[in-house]
Design a protein around this motif. Structure first.
Motif, short mmCIF file in Angstrom:
data_model
loop_
_atom_site.label_atom_id
_atom_site.label_comp_id
_atom_site.label_asym_id
_atom_site.label_seq_id
_atom_site.Cartn_x
_atom_site.Cartn_y
_atom_site.Cartn_z
N UNK A 67 -104.54 17.95 -2.65
CA UNK A 67 -104.84 17.21 -3.88
C UNK A 67 -104.62 15.70 -3.75
N UNK A 68 -103.58 15.28 -3.06
CA UNK A 68 -103.31 13.85 -2.96
C UNK A 68 -104.44 13.13 -2.25
N UNK A 69 -104.94 13.68 -1.15
CA UNK A 69 -106.03 13.06 -0.42
C UNK A 69 -107.28 12.97 -1.29
N UNK A 70 -107.55 14.04 -2.01
CA UNK A 70 -108.72 14.05 -2.90
C UNK A 70 -108.61 12.98 -3.97
N UNK A 71 -107.44 12.88 -4.60
CA UNK A 71 -107.24 11.90 -5.66
C UNK A 71 -107.36 10.47 -5.13
N UNK A 72 -106.88 10.23 -3.91
CA UNK A 72 -106.99 8.90 -3.31
C UNK A 72 -108.46 8.52 -3.08
N UNK A 73 -109.24 9.45 -2.59
CA UNK A 73 -110.67 9.19 -2.36
C UNK A 73 -111.36 8.89 -3.69
N UNK A 74 -111.04 9.66 -4.72
CA UNK A 74 -111.66 9.46 -6.03
C UNK A 74 -111.27 8.11 -6.63
N UNK A 75 -110.00 7.72 -6.44
CA UNK A 75 -109.56 6.40 -6.94
C UNK A 75 -110.28 5.27 -6.23
N UNK A 76 -110.50 5.43 -4.93
CA UNK A 76 -111.25 4.42 -4.16
C UNK A 76 -112.68 4.31 -4.67
N UNK A 77 -113.30 5.44 -4.99
CA UNK A 77 -114.66 5.44 -5.55
C UNK A 77 -114.69 4.71 -6.89
N UNK A 78 -113.68 4.95 -7.73
CA UNK A 78 -113.61 4.27 -9.03
C UNK A 78 -113.61 2.76 -8.85
N UNK A 79 -112.75 2.28 -7.93
CA UNK A 79 -112.64 0.84 -7.72
C UNK A 79 -113.94 0.26 -7.17
N UNK A 80 -114.54 0.93 -6.20
CA UNK A 80 -115.71 0.38 -5.51
C UNK A 80 -116.95 0.37 -6.42
N UNK A 81 -117.25 1.49 -7.04
CA UNK A 81 -118.49 1.58 -7.82
C UNK A 81 -118.44 0.69 -9.06
N UNK A 82 -117.26 0.57 -9.68
CA UNK A 82 -117.15 -0.33 -10.83
C UNK A 82 -117.29 -1.78 -10.42
N UNK A 83 -116.81 -2.10 -9.22
CA UNK A 83 -116.95 -3.47 -8.72
C UNK A 83 -118.41 -3.83 -8.49
N UNK A 84 -119.23 -2.83 -8.14
CA UNK A 84 -120.66 -3.10 -7.95
C UNK A 84 -121.33 -3.58 -9.24
N UNK A 85 -120.81 -3.13 -10.39
CA UNK A 85 -121.41 -3.52 -11.67
C UNK A 85 -121.27 -5.01 -11.94
N UNK A 165 -109.78 -3.85 -10.54
CA UNK A 165 -108.36 -4.09 -10.25
C UNK A 165 -107.52 -2.87 -10.62
N UNK A 166 -107.80 -2.28 -11.78
CA UNK A 166 -107.06 -1.09 -12.19
C UNK A 166 -107.34 0.08 -11.24
N UNK A 167 -108.55 0.16 -10.72
CA UNK A 167 -108.86 1.19 -9.73
C UNK A 167 -108.01 1.05 -8.48
N UNK A 168 -107.82 -0.18 -8.03
CA UNK A 168 -106.98 -0.44 -6.86
C UNK A 168 -105.53 -0.09 -7.15
N UNK A 169 -105.04 -0.43 -8.34
CA UNK A 169 -103.67 -0.09 -8.72
C UNK A 169 -103.47 1.43 -8.79
N UNK A 170 -104.49 2.14 -9.24
CA UNK A 170 -104.43 3.61 -9.26
C UNK A 170 -104.27 4.16 -7.85
N UNK A 171 -105.06 3.63 -6.92
CA UNK A 171 -104.98 4.07 -5.52
C UNK A 171 -103.58 3.85 -4.97
N UNK A 172 -103.02 2.68 -5.21
CA UNK A 172 -101.69 2.33 -4.68
C UNK A 172 -100.62 3.26 -5.27
#
Length: 390
Positions: A67-85, A165-172
């Motif tokens: 689960x931890x690895x999955x959640x980290x990948x999903x958090x990275x996706x949140x940060x990246x795709x929102x940054x594209x907007x 920024x919040x996506x990055x904080x979630x990942x950390x």
């Protein structure tokens, strides 16, 4: 409070701003991209479509990972795709980035809900899940008003920098605070997919997609409702949205306790009736600014009391397939998001007032009552049959 649950709540905060801030900045986006407000409303539907697509696919793809690895990948996706907007040049590409931003939403909550229940003290599973979803309520209390203020006074693109920024904080936070839980998915996907052969599961999906979808008829067009019907200045909308967020915070806390105390179906029937009544009041009385402020709070409060009860209802139906079931709930919730934004926009396109989407919301809420009653009757029939066999 456990730090692991706080990290899940921070993810909920990021997702909450991503999903709900569009309602506050919709007029600004529409003006900047030179489209009408109802057409801009499809950006809300695009995000919801991304959730519907991503929830089952990403959960299935991640079933063999911790689960931890999955959640980290999903958090990275949140940060990246929102940054594209931040850098989209036109409406069409913004539709695409909104869809991509929605992909990790359902899977994050699907995996997170199962993880939260595993981390919870016995008998407090629903309250642990509500802590994760508290991030959504905090987003509406603080994040969405701030994002709306930034979008209105500076640029809506800066709002998406904040989300990144919040996506990055979630990942950390997940990296440092989430324990390394083993994968709890020992059931084959073929077995898990048997969930969708159960009529009870489809009734819960309909309860979520149709019943809770009534909320989005209201909140999707809340900014023009407040300015055009209630008569508030557009500059005051971010502050008024704090009232909606405060209501959601209260509703989420109350909802978690209700789900641990009363049968979920009883709670849901009551809440759907209250939602229908509340939306009727929004339609008739939003022209009074003082009443409108009260209704912003009350509607926000009622809308977030649903979450824990629906989650627990699905988990009861989906023994052995909890993760895919939890993801299905998120997909269903966002089908409601898309339906609410789309159906609520139809009377606007036809030329009716910005209060008219709430009439559609009333109908959807009452459909939620119907589907919940059908589920209760089906459960009673199954219990009676089981008793006869014994």
């Amino acid at each position: 409070m456990k730090k692991s649950l706080i990290s899940l709540s921070l993810g909920g905060l990021t997702i909450g701003i991503t999903e709900f801030v569009m309602m506050g900045i919709l007029p600004d986006v529409a003006s900047d991209l030179n489209v009408s407000i109802p057409i801009a409303g499809y950006l809300i539907s695009a995000y919801a479509l991304g959730v519907v697509i991503g929830a089952p696919l990403l959960v299935i793809g991640a079933r063999n990972y911790p689960p931890k690895k999955t959640l980290l990948i999903l958090a990275a996706m949140l940060a990246f795709f929102n940054s594209l907007s931040v850098i989209v040049p036109n409406y069409e590409l913004f539709i695409l980035t909104r869809l991509l931003s929605g992909l990790p939403h359902g899977a994050f909550f699907g995996v997170g809900a199962v993880v939260a229940s595993r981390l919870a003290d016995k008998g407090k599973e629903a309250q642990a899940i509500s802590i994760m979803f508290a991030g959504l309520t905090i987003a509406n209390l603080i994040g969405v008003p701030i994002g709306t203020y930034i979008g209105h006074h500076l640029s809506w693109r800066y709002t998406f920098i904040l989300i990144g920024i919040f996506g990055i904080l979630t990942f950390i936070s997940l990296y440092f605070w989430m324990p390394n839980l083993s994968s709890n998915d020992r059931v084959s996907m073929k077995t898990q997919m048997q969930l969708f052969k159960k009529i009870e599961a489809w009734l819960v999906i309909l309860i979520t997609a149709i019943g809770v979808g009534g909320l989005f008829c209201w909140i999707s067009y809340i900014a023009p409702l407040l300015t055009e019907i209630s008569g508030f200045d557009a500059a005051n909308v971010p502050y008024i949205l704090i009232l909606a967020g405060a209501g959601m915070v209260v509703g989420n806390i109350v909802g978690g306790k209700l789900a641990d105390t009363f049968p979920p179906s009883t709670t849901l029937i009551t809440l759907f009736l209250l939602m229908a009544l509340d939306l009727a009041m929004v339609f008739f009385f939003s022209s009074n600014p003082y009443v409108s402020l009260f209704l912003v709070f009350s509607t926000g409060c009622i809308s977030f009391t649903f979450i824990a009860s629906i989650q627990m209802l699905m988990l009861q139906v989906a023994v052995g397939a909890e993760m895919i079931a939890s993801a299905a709930i998120q997909a269903s919730f966002n089908i409601g998001n898309a339906l609410g934004a789309f159906l609520g926009g139809l009377p606007l396109i036809a030329g009716f007032s910005y209060a008219s989407p709430n009439l559609i919301g009333i109908g959807m809420s009452l459909m939620g009552v119907l589907f919940t009653v059908l589920l209760v009757q089906r459960k009673k029939a199954a219990l009676k049959l089981q008793t006869i066999k014994i």
